[in-house]
Write a protein that holds these residues in place. Structure first.
Motif, mmCIF file in Angstrom:
data_model
loop_
_atom_site.group_PDB
_atom_site.id
_atom_site.type_symbol
_atom_site.label_atom_id
_atom_site.label_comp_id
_atom_site.label_asym_id
_atom_site.label_seq_id
_atom_site.Cartn_x
_atom_site.Cartn_y
_atom_site.Cartn_z
ATOM 1 N N ASP A 474 -4.277 10.883 1.024
ATOM 2 C CA ASP A 474 -3.595 9.818 1.782
ATOM 3 C C ASP A 474 -2.186 10.245 1.620
ATOM 4 O O ASP A 474 -1.773 10.979 0.799
ATOM 5 C CB ASP A 474 -3.576 8.180 0.717
ATOM 6 C CG ASP A 474 -3.024 7.348 1.584
ATOM 7 O OD1 ASP A 474 -4.048 6.712 2.251
ATOM 8 O OD2 ASP A 474 -2.045 6.792 1.233
ATOM 9 N N ASP A 475 -1.210 9.486 2.440
ATOM 10 C CA ASP A 475 0.183 9.886 2.409
ATOM 11 C C ASP A 475 0.841 9.327 1.625
ATOM 12 O O ASP A 475 1.983 9.874 1.018
ATOM 13 C CB ASP A 475 0.642 9.214 3.929
ATOM 14 C CG ASP A 475 -0.037 10.092 5.177
ATOM 15 O OD1 ASP A 475 -0.193 11.329 5.094
ATOM 16 O OD2 ASP A 475 0.204 9.396 6.216
ATOM 17 N N ASP A 476 0.159 8.334 0.744
ATOM 18 C CA ASP A 476 1.159 7.692 -0.386
ATOM 19 C C ASP A 476 0.330 7.919 -1.818
ATOM 20 O O ASP A 476 -0.700 7.552 -1.909
ATOM 21 C CB ASP A 476 0.718 6.032 -0.320
ATOM 22 C CG ASP A 476 1.689 5.168 -0.976
ATOM 23 O OD1 ASP A 476 2.156 5.636 -1.954
ATOM 24 O OD2 ASP A 476 1.366 3.934 -1.070
ATOM 25 N N GLN A 479 -1.067 5.025 -3.553
ATOM 26 C CA GLN A 479 -2.440 4.564 -3.171
ATOM 27 C C GLN A 479 -3.610 5.497 -3.584
ATOM 28 O O GLN A 479 -4.511 5.021 -4.207
ATOM 29 C CB GLN A 479 -2.586 4.740 -1.543
ATOM 30 C CG GLN A 479 -3.929 4.301 -1.111
ATOM 31 C CD GLN A 479 -4.039 2.823 -1.479
ATOM 32 O OE1 GLN A 479 -3.135 1.979 -0.886
ATOM 33 N NE2 GLN A 479 -5.297 2.440 -2.010
#
Length: 509
Positions: A474-476, A479
């Motif tokens: 994920d980019d985060d 998360q």
């Protein structure tokens, strides 16, 4: 056409039409006849068309004689199988060389991501006479472009085979044992002036006890220092134990010496090492002609669980704000590779960043790809843009791609994690009832479930006893951390339906 004109003239005479009308009638007849011909051809094509288009198998050849290109993979087990699949997808035929006769349970370790593997040929390595193996490979009707190592058991075979074959990149055999045996490995690192672990190879408990007590300060109770006991040759966490006392060290020593490792080799002695406190990292690299390129850095998340001190919870792609730790890790590991005579091929180094002295120290390095069924590929590719396996194949197929890479990955986007599943009780696996919840997580990418329904599942106490893993990307980063926590909560509450042995015994009555 002549027949059409005759018919048109007859119509003109019968209907009293002019010559201009004759031309119009003839052209109309031609158009009508052409349309009928087109309709007939279309019907013929439709009738002869296959039910579904099946493209020809992708093949390639760069040889003057037209022989198909092929790559040899030595011991294509676990990640080695994934390497073979990646090469096959590029159009190479795959020849597998087996360094020894492996048990069926090892040969069956084919990651789900591999799909269908087709071996052009299988050759058993003749350790007593590598020339025989070379002759068998040269006799194959293929154009060999590379000889690559697939996993730990194939390291010495790969060194000997590439040396005997000639014409392929090779690390040679002079330091082959040093690259495989953890004891001379550590001593070579020390001789190069790099921080190395305190250690001793012990053939008896008397030797081990003296070293543990005198040098490492391990005591009879758990108030002193800890130590590590492991086989000299193995992979993963096979046979690796941490002892907090002399009594525990003696018990673990007896569990290693004289026993077989994961590759079926007998442990003639036990390597006793200092216990290093710190954070454990993995530095994966690929080398070409002595130039080393780091292709990924990972950090382990290990925690106490199920009575074991260090259980793998996850392996996360590592990046820091300023990159200083990455630079130090890469510089240290590449110095280790030089000390071990590594000039070509993949390497997988486990390094402890020591709390006490704030510096790296080698745990061990394998001169082969990162293991774990090759699941790291699915996590590295989206964030870095390449993986250790893709770089290995580029070094064979398109070397310029290797030389264009930075010394370590730059501009990493997002993050990734391999979350290890943990069985909190032993028994027989009845299913994964909460698997749909895991697949709905925002960062979920894919999964590798080693334990199948009906399998006996032990308590998870190390990497070898984990039932499987979930890959997150994920980019985060927040998360990913949230999803990791959710997966581990599900492991405690319903992700796996494990029937304890006691319940199975009651069912049998």
């Amino acid at each position: 056409m002549a027949k059409l004109l005759d018919v048109a003239q007859m119509r003109c005479r019968l209907e009293g039409l002019s010559h201009a009308n004759l031309v119009e009638v003839a052209l109309a007849a031609v158009a009508n006849d052409t349309r009928k011909l087109d309709e007939a051809m279309a019907a013929l094509r439709l009738a002869s068309a296959p039910a579904a288009f099946k493209p020809l198998a992708k093949t390639r050849s760069s040889a003057a004689d037209g022989k198909p290109d092929a790559i040899v993979v030595v011991d294509p087990l676990s990640t080695g199988a994934r390497l073979a699949a990646e090469a096959q997808a590029r159009g190479f035929l795959i020849v597998r060389v087996m360094s020894q006769a492996f048990p069926d349970e090892l040969l069956s370790i084919i990651p789900a991501a591999c799909g269908s593997l087709n071996w052009k040929a299988t050759v058993m390595y003749d350790a007593a006479n590598p020339g025989e193996t070379v002759a068998a490979l040269k006799a194959l009707p293929v154009h060999l472009l590379g000889i690559l190592v697939g996993c730990e058991s194939g390291v010495e075979c790969h060194d000997a085979l590439t040396t005997a074959f000639g014409g392929f990149p090779s690390n040679g055999i002079e330091k082959s044992l040093t690259r495989r045996d953890k004891h001379p490995m550590g001593e070579a690192v020390r001789a190069a002036g790099l921080r190395a672990v305190k250690q001793k190879l012990c053939g008896s408990w008397a030797d081990a006890r003296a070293f543990c007590g005198d040098e490492l300060k391990v005591q009879a109770g758990e108030t002193g220092a800890w130590c590590v006991l492991k086989p000299c040759k193995s992979a993963g966490t096979d046979g690796v134990f941490i002892a907090k006392s002399l009594t525990e060290a003696e018990d673990k020593f007896g569990e290693i010496v004289g026993k077989e490792n994961v590759f079926g080799e007998t442990n003639a002695a036990v390597l006793v090492q200092e216990f290093m406190k710190g954070t454990e990292f993995v530095v994966d690299s690929v080398s070409v002609e002595g130039t080393h390129k780091c292709v990924a850095i990972w950090v382990y998340d290990k925690r106490p669980c199920n009575g074991a001190q260090f259980v793998y919870y996850s392996m996360d792609l590592y990046t820091s704000a300023d990159g200083k730790r990455e630079d130090a890790l890469v510089k240290y590991v590449h110095g280790v590779l030089d000390a071990l005579g590594v000039r070509h091929g993949p390497s997988h180094a486990e390094v402890m960043w020591l709390d006490a002295c704030d510096e790296p120290c080698l745990v061990e390095v394998g001169c082969r790809p990162h293991g774990g069924e090759g699941t790291f590929v699915d996590m590295a590719q989206p964030c870095i843009g390449y993986s250790q396996l893709s770089v290995m194949l580029d070094a064979v197929e398109k070397p310029y791609r290797f030389h264009r890479l930075p010394t370590r990955p730059q501009g990493i986007t997002g993050g990734s994690s391999e979350v290890c599943l943990i069985a909190h009780q032993a028994g027989v696996l009845a299913g994964y009832p909460a698997a749909p919840k895991v697949r709905e997580l925002k960062s979920y990418l894919c999964e590798e479930l080693k334990a199948k329904v009906g399998d006996a599942v032990p308590l998870t106490v190390d990497f070898l006893t984990t039932p499987g893993s979930i890959m997150l990307v994920d980019d985060d980063a927040a998360q990913i951390e949230a999803d990791k926590d959710e997966i581990h909560e599900l492991c405690k509450h319903g992700l796996m339906d494990i029937i304890p042995a006691s319940r199975l015994r009651l069912r049998s009555f």
